[in-house]
Every structure is written in structure tokens, then in C-alpha cells.
Scaffold this motif. Sequence first.
Motif, PDB file in Angstrom:
ATOM      1  N   LEU A  81       0.813  -1.224   0.000  1.00  0.00           N
ATOM      2  CA  LEU A  81       0.000   0.000   0.000  1.00  0.00           C
ATOM      3  C   LEU A  81       0.844   1.270   0.000  1.00  0.00           C
ATOM      4  N   GLY A  82       2.104   1.128   0.399  1.00  0.00           N
ATOM      5  CA  GLY A  82       2.994   2.280   0.343  1.00  0.00           C
ATOM      6  C   GLY A  82       3.267   2.903   1.700  1.00  0.00           C
ATOM      7  N   GLN A  83       4.400   3.606   1.766  1.00  0.00           N
ATOM      8  CA  GLN A  83       4.806   4.257   3.005  1.00  0.00           C
ATOM      9  C   GLN A  83       3.806   5.320   3.447  1.00  0.00           C
ATOM     10  N   ASP A  84       3.157   5.983   2.482  1.00  0.00           N
ATOM     11  CA  ASP A  84       2.192   7.027   2.840  1.00  0.00           C
ATOM     12  C   ASP A  84       1.024   6.450   3.641  1.00  0.00           C
ATOM     13  N   VAL A  85       0.563   5.263   3.265  1.00  0.00           N
ATOM     14  CA  VAL A  85      -0.529   4.631   4.006  1.00  0.00           C
ATOM     15  C   VAL A  85      -0.070   4.252   5.407  1.00  0.00           C
ATOM     16  N   LEU A  86       1.156   3.723   5.517  1.00  0.00           N
ATOM     17  CA  LEU A  86       1.686   3.379   6.840  1.00  0.00           C
ATOM     18  C   LEU A  86       1.808   4.628   7.701  1.00  0.00           C
ATOM     19  N   ASP A  87       2.259   5.723   7.111  1.00  0.00           N
ATOM     20  CA  ASP A  87       2.357   6.986   7.849  1.00  0.00           C
ATOM     21  C   ASP A  87       0.991   7.462   8.312  1.00  0.00           C
ATOM     22  N   THR A  88      -0.026   7.234   7.494  1.00  0.00           N
ATOM     23  CA  THR A  88      -1.391   7.617   7.874  1.00  0.00           C
ATOM     24  C   THR A  88      -1.875   6.797   9.071  1.00  0.00           C
ATOM     25  N   ILE A  89      -1.547   5.503   9.083  1.00  0.00           N
ATOM     26  CA  ILE A  89      -1.919   4.639  10.209  1.00  0.00           C
ATOM     27  C   ILE A  89      -1.237   5.110  11.493  1.00  0.00           C
ATOM     28  N   ILE A  90       0.046   5.412  11.398  1.00  0.00           N
ATOM     29  CA  ILE A  90       0.789   5.872  12.570  1.00  0.00           C
ATOM     30  C   ILE A  90       0.232   7.204  13.064  1.00  0.00           C
ATOM     31  N   ALA A  91      -0.105   8.100  12.131  1.00  0.00           N
ATOM     32  CA  ALA A  91      -0.663   9.394  12.510  1.00  0.00           C
ATOM     33  C   ALA A  91      -2.014   9.236  13.194  1.00  0.00           C
ATOM     34  N   ALA A  92      -2.833   8.289  12.710  1.00  0.00           N
ATOM     35  CA  ALA A  92      -4.135   8.053  13.337  1.00  0.00           C
ATOM     36  C   ALA A  92      -3.964   7.521  14.749  1.00  0.00           C
ATOM     37  N   ARG A  93      -3.008   6.608  14.936  1.00  0.00           N
ATOM     38  CA  ARG A  93      -2.729   6.088  16.280  1.00  0.00           C
ATOM     39  C   ARG A  93      -2.234   7.206  17.183  1.00  0.00           C
ATOM     40  N   GLU A  94      -1.385   8.077  16.643  1.00  0.00           N
ATOM     41  CA  GLU A  94      -0.874   9.204  17.428  1.00  0.00           C
ATOM     42  C   GLU A  94      -2.010  10.111  17.885  1.00  0.00           C
ATOM     43  N   THR A  95      -2.949  10.382  16.993  1.00  0.00           N
ATOM     44  CA  THR A  95      -4.088  11.234  17.332  1.00  0.00           C
ATOM     45  C   THR A  95      -4.944  10.609  18.424  1.00  0.00           C
ATOM     46  N   ASP A  96      -5.238   9.312  18.293  1.00  0.00           N
ATOM     47  CA  ASP A  96      -6.051   8.622  19.294  1.00  0.00           C
ATOM     48  C   ASP A  96      -5.336   8.588  20.640  1.00  0.00           C
ATOM     49  N   THR A  97      -4.036   8.307  20.607  1.00  0.00           N
ATOM     50  CA  THR A  97      -3.259   8.244  21.852  1.00  0.00           C
ATOM     51  C   THR A  97      -3.218   9.601  22.530  1.00  0.00           C
ATOM     52  N   ALA A 112       8.656  -4.776  18.965  1.00  0.00           N
ATOM     53  CA  ALA A 112       8.769  -5.366  17.627  1.00  0.00           C
ATOM     54  C   ALA A 112       8.256  -4.405  16.569  1.00  0.00           C
ATOM     55  N   ALA A 113       7.097  -3.793  16.820  1.00  0.00           N
ATOM     56  CA  ALA A 113       6.530  -2.843  15.870  1.00  0.00           C
ATOM     57  C   ALA A 113       7.408  -1.604  15.755  1.00  0.00           C
ATOM     58  N   ALA A 114       7.906  -1.122  16.910  1.00  0.00           N
ATOM     59  CA  ALA A 114       8.736   0.079  16.899  1.00  0.00           C
ATOM     60  C   ALA A 114      10.064  -0.156  16.193  1.00  0.00           C
ATOM     61  N   THR A 115      10.600  -1.374  16.311  1.00  0.00           N
ATOM     62  CA  THR A 115      11.847  -1.695  15.625  1.00  0.00           C
ATOM     63  C   THR A 115      11.626  -1.743  14.121  1.00  0.00           C
ATOM     64  N   ALA A 116      10.493  -2.312  13.713  1.00  0.00           N
ATOM     65  CA  ALA A 116      10.183  -2.406  12.289  1.00  0.00           C
ATOM     66  C   ALA A 116       9.836  -1.054  11.697  1.00  0.00           C
ATOM     67  N   CYS A 117       9.284  -0.181  12.511  1.00  0.00           N
ATOM     68  CA  CYS A 117       8.862   1.134  12.013  1.00  0.00           C
ATOM     69  C   CYS A 117       9.038   2.165  13.121  1.00  0.00           C
ATOM     70  N   GLN A 118      10.124   2.905  13.080  1.00  0.00           N
ATOM     71  CA  GLN A 118      10.427   3.831  14.175  1.00  0.00           C
ATOM     72  C   GLN A 118       9.531   5.057  14.180  1.00  0.00           C
ATOM     73  N   GLY A 119       8.604   5.114  13.206  1.00  0.00           N
ATOM     74  CA  GLY A 119       7.610   6.174  13.262  1.00  0.00           C
ATOM     75  C   GLY A 119       6.766   6.100  14.522  1.00  0.00           C
ATOM     76  N   PHE A 120       6.610   4.879  15.091  1.00  0.00           N
ATOM     77  CA  PHE A 120       5.852   4.744  16.339  1.00  0.00           C
ATOM     78  C   PHE A 120       6.564   5.484  17.474  1.00  0.00           C
ATOM     79  N   CYS A 121       7.886   5.369  17.526  1.00  0.00           N
ATOM     80  CA  CYS A 121       8.649   6.044  18.582  1.00  0.00           C
ATOM     81  C   CYS A 121       8.586   7.557  18.409  1.00  0.00           C
ATOM     82  N   ARG A 122       8.713   8.020  17.172  1.00  0.00           N
ATOM     83  CA  ARG A 122       8.609   9.456  16.911  1.00  0.00           C
ATOM     84  C   ARG A 122       7.246   9.981  17.352  1.00  0.00           C
ATOM     85  N   ALA A 123       6.195   9.215  17.022  1.00  0.00           N
ATOM     86  CA  ALA A 123       4.843   9.638  17.368  1.00  0.00           C
ATOM     87  C   ALA A 123       4.655   9.699  18.883  1.00  0.00           C
ATOM     88  N   GLU A 124       5.205   8.722  19.606  1.00  0.00           N
ATOM     89  CA  GLU A 124       5.059   8.725  21.066  1.00  0.00           C
ATOM     90  C   GLU A 124       5.760   9.934  21.678  1.00  0.00           C
TER      91      GLU A 124
END
Length: 203
Positions: free
Chosen positions: A83-99, A152-164
Motif C-alpha cells: 500500500l505504500g509508506q504514505d498509508v503506513l504513515d497515515t496509520i501511525i498518525a491516526a494512532r498518534e491522534t487517538d493516543t 517489535a513494531a517500533a523496531t520495524a517502524c520507528q515512526g511509532f517512537c517518533r509519534a510517542e
Amino acid sequence: MALKMHGALSAAALGKSLGTTSEAARQQLQRLADDGLVEAHSAAIGVGRPTQLWSLASAAQARFPDTHAALTVQLLDIVRDHLGQDVLDTIIAARETDTRSAYEVAVGSATDLKSRVAALADLRSQEGYMAAWTEQPDGSMLLVENHCPICAAATACQGFCRAELEVFRSVLGPEVEVERQEHIVSGGRRCTYSIRSIDNAAR
């Protein structure tokens, strides 16, 4: 394993299954109960006194194989690759907003920075990060997270750490400086965050 495979059992039935006595099984069950891994309840089975049945407590589930971390990484890779990096970034951004919304509710009633950091540490501990905080000699605060349940998720995609990190900065307020010092994903034993008011930082 017997309780996992067969469900609630009496000490007598468990002893028979394991080739030992009911008393030996009961002693082992009591040790497991003391550790919070099994629990007992009474059940009416036929005539006579109720039978004490033993079953796994929720804490025992962690003792069995769990591939959710590998599945999470696989799903992240699929999203990125198909689906592309943009879709993954959108998922991370949505999680960031909810958190951020949930954290703002939890921390919002705190009236000073120490109280906000304490509330944040308590919330993170509830989420499995084994968090604590201390006040430092220079007036700053150190937020420590001894475990990362999304490692595991944060290692695979450090966008989670940035968002936190961005969530921390947002909920603690614009007058606060938050700096990550240690990072589990980068090889640290723990994650630590230095937190100080901008006024203190300026001094």
C-alpha cells in the motif's frame, strides 16, 4: 499445559493426568496460585460437597507461545510493500491522534508539571511500559520506561517512537521540553526522557 489443554480440573483429576497424587498436584497448584498463575473455584458436580476446580489465571497466558509480535511486523511490512509508506504513515498518525486524545484526558486534571509527569508515568505503566519518574537535582524530571510492549513494531517502524515522543510533548504542554536520552530500539536497556520546563532549560 494440562490446564491449558483440558480446562478447569480438580487436583485429583490433574494428579491422575500427570501420574502423581492429588495431594502432590494440589501443592503445585497452590504454588502456582501464590504466583497468580492459577485460580480455584467451587463447582457442584454430582452429589456431595462442591468440587474445587483449578483453572489458568489471565497472567498465565504469557507463559504460552505468542506470535503476535511477528504478526505485527508482518502486517507492517505488508502495508508498506503493498500500500505504500504514505498509508503506513497515515496509520501511525491516526494512532498518534487517538493516543494524544486519551492521554490528554488522563493528564488534563493535573495542575503542575510534576503531577502531569506522574500521571503520564502511571498511564504508561498501565499500558505495560513499567514506567517510573524521579526528580533530578537540577529540577528536571526523568521519565523511565523499563519495558517496551510494542518493541517489535517500533523496531520495524520507528515512526511509532517518533509519534510517542510527539504525544509526550503535546500532553505535557508547550512550555515543557522533552528529550529522549536512552532508547530500547537503539540498543538501550530502557527508554528515558528528560523533562523540564522551558524556563528551567533556559537557566
